[in-house]
Design a protein around this motif. Structure first.
Motif, short mmCIF file in Angstrom:
data_model
loop_
_atom_site.label_atom_id
_atom_site.label_comp_id
_atom_site.label_asym_id
_atom_site.label_seq_id
_atom_site.Cartn_x
_atom_site.Cartn_y
_atom_site.Cartn_z
N ARG A 170 14.49 126.24 -52.86
CA ARG A 170 14.68 125.19 -51.86
C ARG A 170 15.48 125.76 -50.71
O ARG A 170 16.32 126.66 -50.89
CB ARG A 170 15.40 123.97 -52.45
N ASN A 171 15.24 125.26 -49.51
CA ASN A 171 15.89 125.76 -48.32
C ASN A 171 16.87 124.73 -47.77
O ASN A 171 16.57 123.52 -47.75
CB ASN A 171 14.85 126.11 -47.25
N TYR A 172 18.01 125.22 -47.31
CA TYR A 172 19.07 124.35 -46.81
C TYR A 172 19.48 124.77 -45.41
O TYR A 172 19.70 125.97 -45.14
CB TYR A 172 20.28 124.39 -47.74
N LEU A 173 19.57 123.79 -44.52
CA LEU A 173 20.12 124.01 -43.19
C LEU A 173 21.63 123.87 -43.28
O LEU A 173 22.14 122.94 -43.91
CB LEU A 173 19.54 122.99 -42.20
N ILE A 174 22.35 124.80 -42.68
CA ILE A 174 23.80 124.86 -42.85
C ILE A 174 24.51 124.32 -41.61
O ILE A 174 24.39 124.89 -40.52
CB ILE A 174 24.26 126.29 -43.15
N PRO A 175 25.27 123.23 -41.74
CA PRO A 175 26.02 122.68 -40.61
C PRO A 175 27.20 123.58 -40.27
O PRO A 175 27.62 124.43 -41.06
CB PRO A 175 26.47 121.31 -41.11
N VAL A 176 27.78 123.38 -39.09
CA VAL A 176 28.82 124.29 -38.61
C VAL A 176 30.14 124.13 -39.36
O VAL A 176 31.00 125.01 -39.32
CB VAL A 176 29.06 124.11 -37.09
N ASP A 177 30.34 123.00 -40.08
CA ASP A 177 31.60 122.79 -40.79
C ASP A 177 31.52 123.20 -42.27
O ASP A 177 32.43 122.91 -43.05
CB ASP A 177 32.04 121.33 -40.68
N ALA A 178 30.43 123.88 -42.65
CA ALA A 178 30.23 124.22 -44.06
C ALA A 178 31.24 125.28 -44.53
O ALA A 178 31.52 126.25 -43.82
CB ALA A 178 28.81 124.74 -44.28
N GLU A 179 31.77 125.06 -45.74
CA GLU A 179 32.59 126.06 -46.42
C GLU A 179 32.01 126.20 -47.84
O GLU A 179 32.19 125.34 -48.68
CB GLU A 179 34.05 125.63 -46.48
N ILE A 180 31.30 127.29 -48.06
CA ILE A 180 30.58 127.49 -49.31
C ILE A 180 31.19 128.67 -50.07
O ILE A 180 31.19 129.79 -49.59
CB ILE A 180 29.09 127.75 -49.04
N ARG A 181 31.74 128.39 -51.25
CA ARG A 181 32.38 129.43 -52.04
C ARG A 181 31.53 129.84 -53.25
O ARG A 181 31.82 130.84 -53.89
CB ARG A 181 33.75 128.96 -52.51
N SER A 182 30.52 129.05 -53.58
CA SER A 182 29.64 129.39 -54.70
C SER A 182 28.27 128.77 -54.46
O SER A 182 28.13 127.85 -53.63
CB SER A 182 30.21 128.88 -56.03
N GLU A 183 27.29 129.29 -55.16
CA GLU A 183 25.93 128.77 -54.98
C GLU A 183 25.83 127.29 -55.30
O GLU A 183 25.05 126.56 -54.69
CB GLU A 183 24.95 129.56 -55.86
N ASP A 184 26.61 126.82 -56.25
CA ASP A 184 26.54 125.42 -56.63
C ASP A 184 26.93 124.48 -55.50
O ASP A 184 26.62 123.28 -55.54
CB ASP A 184 27.44 125.15 -57.85
N GLU A 185 27.64 124.99 -54.50
CA GLU A 185 28.09 124.15 -53.39
C GLU A 185 27.06 124.03 -52.27
O GLU A 185 27.23 123.23 -51.36
CB GLU A 185 29.39 124.70 -52.82
N ILE A 186 25.99 124.82 -52.35
CA ILE A 186 24.99 124.79 -51.27
C ILE A 186 24.39 123.39 -51.10
O ILE A 186 24.30 122.88 -49.97
CB ILE A 186 23.89 125.84 -51.51
N PRO A 187 23.98 122.70 -52.18
CA PRO A 187 23.35 121.39 -51.98
C PRO A 187 24.27 120.34 -51.36
O PRO A 187 23.78 119.40 -50.70
CB PRO A 187 22.92 120.98 -53.40
N ILE A 188 25.60 120.46 -51.60
CA ILE A 188 26.50 119.44 -51.03
C ILE A 188 27.02 119.84 -49.66
O ILE A 188 27.41 118.97 -48.87
CB ILE A 188 27.67 119.16 -51.99
N ALA A 189 27.02 121.14 -49.34
CA ALA A 189 27.49 121.59 -48.04
C ALA A 189 26.36 121.66 -47.02
O ALA A 189 26.56 121.45 -45.82
CB ALA A 189 28.17 122.96 -48.16
N GLY A 190 25.15 121.99 -47.49
CA GLY A 190 24.01 122.09 -46.60
C GLY A 190 23.16 120.83 -46.64
O GLY A 190 23.46 119.86 -47.32
N VAL A 191 22.07 120.86 -45.88
CA VAL A 191 21.12 119.74 -45.82
C VAL A 191 19.77 120.27 -46.27
O VAL A 191 19.22 121.19 -45.66
CB VAL A 191 21.03 119.15 -44.41
#
Length: 508
Positions: free
Chosen positions: A111-132
Motif C-alpha cells: 500500500r502507498n502512503y502520502l506523507i504530510p509535512v508534520d509526519a514523525e515516523i520512527r517505525s514502519e507500524d507508524e506509517i498508516p497513522i502518520a501518512g494518508v
C-alpha cells in the motif's frame, strides 16, 4: 436469416428501449475537468527543494488545458485529508479528475502512503497513522464513477526516516489501477526519483511540456515523459504507469501531429522499461509492459512470461465449447486511429458498447479532438451512422453488419445512398474478397466489403459529378470493423481521403 438474427438480439439483449430511444437522438456532453495539485516540501526533518515548484508548474499547465485546479502547498495530515475529502466530494460521472502529488511517499505491505509535512515516523507500524493511504482517494474516485481518473505520484524521493530506526522500504509499491484510472509514477516501483538540481524535477518538467501537446492521447503523453526522463537521467530513472482507461482523452483537445503520433513508441523508453522488469517473476509487471507497448519489440516474450508466471484457473467440469458469437456485449471497446489526407495529423477514437437491442448497438464515443462524451445508436442493418456534433470524419458504414447477417464473398447489399454536398449519391455494395488485413491491433483474416457510387453528371449542379467509395474490413472474432477507407471526389477534386484503423480492442 436476418429476421432470425434480429429475433436473437431481442432474446439475448437486455431491455434497453429507453436507452435506445435516447441513443437514436444522439447526445454530446462536455465533461467537467477538475484537479487537485499538492506540493509538500517543508518537512521538519528533511525538507525538499522542488515539490512546491513542481506543483505550481503542473497546476499552471493543467489550468492552461482547461482544468479547474485547487493548488495546495505544505499540508499537514489534517490539511491533506481535508483537501482529498473536498476534492472527492466534487467527483461524479461527468468529471475528469486529476490528482497530482509531489513530496514524500512511502510503501508498506503493497500500500502507498502520502506523507504530510508534520509526519514523525520512527517505525514502519507508524506509517498508516502518520501518512494518508492513497487507497482512500482511489476508493472515492471509484465510488464517484468518474469516466477518467488520473493519479500522478511524483513522490518517490529519498526516504528521510530510514536512518532513524524507521522504515527501510524505498519508493512506492506497484498498484493496479481501478477501472477508468491511470496511475502514473515518477519512477518504477521500489525505485527512487531525483528531486532535481534545478527549479523543478525532471519528471515535472517533461510532464508540464508534453501534456500541453494538442490532440496527444494521454498514454502517449506519459510515454514521451518516460522517454525524456530516461534520456536525461541515462536510464537511472524510469517513469511507470498502470492504466485501465476505457476511453480517449487528451489534456489539450485537438489533432495530434502525424510525425509525433508515428514516433510515439520510443525505442529508448521501451528498452528502459523492459530492462526494469526483465528479471521479474511477476506476471503483472509483464502485463504492465504489454499495456504500454502492445506491439513492442518484447511483446511476444512478455506474453510468454505472463503465461509462465500466471497460475491457470481450474477448468470447470464438463465444459463445452461455445459457438463463436458475433454479437457485441456491454463493455466491449475498440480504439481506432483516423488518418486523413486533408488534416495535418491523426485523431484517436474509442467506441464502448452500453447495450444491445433489436434496434442496434448503443455506444459511447470519446475522442482526442475535444472534451465531449458522445452517445449514439448504431444500426445493425446496412447504412451510415454519424455522431452528434461530429464533422471531422466521414460517416461510418455499418460496423456491426456481420452481427446482423452472415457475410460471404460475392454477396450484394441493397442499394444505399449517402449525402455529399447536399446531394444523395446512390451506392451499391458487394463483399468482394476474403483477405489478410494487418492493422495495429494485429493480423486478421477479414471479409472485404466495397461500396461504390456516382451521381449522374446531368443531375449535379454546375455539372460536377460526385464519386464515393467506402471499403470496410470485417472480422467476426473482433465483432466490429477493423479497418475502413473512404474516398470521395467532387468533379476532379479529391474531397475525402480517410483511413480508420483498429489500434486495440477488449471484449467481454
Amino acid at each position: 436469416m436476418r429476421g432470425l438474427a434480429i429475433l436473437g438480439l431481442v432474446l439475448l439483449a437486455p431491455a434497453l428501449s429507453a436507452v435506445a430511444a435516447e441513443r437514436m437522438r444522439g447526445v454530446a456532453v462536455t465533461e467537467e475537468r477538475i484537479a487537485l495539485v499538492v506540493g509538500n516540501a517543508a518537512y521538519r526533518n528533511d525538507p525538499l527543494d522542488n515539490p512546491v515548484n513542481d506543483a505550481r508548474l503542473i497546476a499552471k499547465s493543467l489550468k492552461q488545458s482547461g482544468f479547474s485546479v485547487s493548488l495546495q502547498e505544505n499540508l499537514d495530515r489534517r490539511g491533506l485529508v481535508d483537501a482529498l475529502r473536498e476534492f472527492g466530494n466534487h467527483l461524479d460521472e461527468n468529471t475528469i479528475a486529476v490528482l497530482y502529488y509531489a513530496g514524500h511517499g512511502l510503501q508498506l505491505r503493497d500500500r502507498n502512503y502520502l506523507i504530510p509535512v508534520d509526519a514523525e515516523i520512527r517505525s514502519e507500524d507508524e506509517i498508516p497513522i502518520a501518512g494518508v493511504d492513497l487507497g482512500f482517494m482511489l476508493g472515492r474516485m471509484s465510488t464517484a464513477r468518474s469516466r477518467i481518473n488520473i493519479v500522478i505520484l511524483d513522490a518517490c524521493r529519498n526516504n528521510p526516516f530510514s536512518g532513524k530506526g524507521g522504515p527501510r522500504a524505498q519508493g512506492l509499491a506497484q498498484m493496479d489501477a481501478p477501472v477508468g484510472t491511470l496511475l502514473a509514477y515518477a519512477t518504477a516501483p521500489g525505485k527512487l526519483a531525483a528531486d532535481g538540481s534545478g527549479a523543478n524535477s525532471l519528471y515535472a518538467t517533461h510532464l508540464a511540456r508534453h501534456l500541453l501537446t494538442p490532440g496527444l492521447p494521454i498514454e502517449h503523453v506519459f510515454k514521451r515523459v518516460r522517454e525524456g526522463v530516461v534520456r536525461d537521467t541515462r536510464e537511472q530513472q524510469i517513469p511507470w504507469e498502470s492504466s485501465s482507461l476505457q476511453g480517449e482523452f487528451a489534456f489539450v483537445p485537438g489533432v495530434a501531429a502525424t510525425r509525433e503520433a508515428a514516433a510515439d513508441v520510443d525505442a529508448a523508453g521501451e528498452l528502459a522499461f523492459w530492462s526494469s522488469i526483465q528479471a521479474s517473476n511477476r506476471a503483472d509487471e509483464y502485463r504492465a509492459y504489454l499495456r504500454q507497448y502492445p506491439n513492442g519489440r518484447f511483446a511476444a516474450l512478455a506474453q510468454t512470461r505472463v503465461a509462465v508466471f500466471t497460475v491457470p484457473p481450474a477448468a470447470p467440469p464438463q465444459a463445452t465449447a461455445a459457438r463463436p458469437d458475433t454479437l457485441p456485449r456491454a463493455g466491449d471497446t475498440w480504439r481506432y486511429r483516423v488518418q486523413d489526407q486533408f488534416r495535418i495529423g491523426d485523431l484517436f477514437l474509442t467506441a464502448k458498447v452500453d447495450g444491445v437491442t433489436a434496434d442496434g448497438v448503443a455506444e459511447t464515443w470519446t475522442t482526442t479532438s475535444d472534451a465531449k462524451l458522445r452517445t449514439t445508436l448504431v444500426p445493425l442493418e446496412p447504412g451510415f451512422s454519424t455522431l452528434p456534433g461530429w464533422t471531422l470524419t466521414p460517416p461510418e458504414f455499418a460496423p456491426y453488419l456481420q452481427a446482423a447477417q452472415p457475410l460471404r464473398v460475392g454477396q450484394r447489399l441493397p442499394e444505399l445512398t449517402r449525402s455529399v454536398d447536399q446531394l444523395l449519391v446512390p451506392l451499391s455494395g458487394r463483399v468482394e474478397a476474403e483477405e489478410d488485413v494487418v492493422v495495429a491491433a494485429g493480423r486478421f483474416k477479414a471479409l472485404k466489403l466495397v461500396l461504390r457510387g456516382q451521381t449522374a453528371t446531368r443531375s449535379v449542379a454546375r455539372a460536377r459529378a460526385v464519386s464515393v467509395e467506402h471499403v470496410v474490413w470485417y472480422v467476426p472474432e473482433v465483432k466490429r470493423s477493423v479497418k475502413a477507407t473512404v474516398s470521395t471526389t467532387v468533379g476532379s477534386s479529391l474531397r475525402e481521403a480517410t483511413t480508420v484503423e483498429l489500434m486495440e480492442f477488449k471484449l467481454h
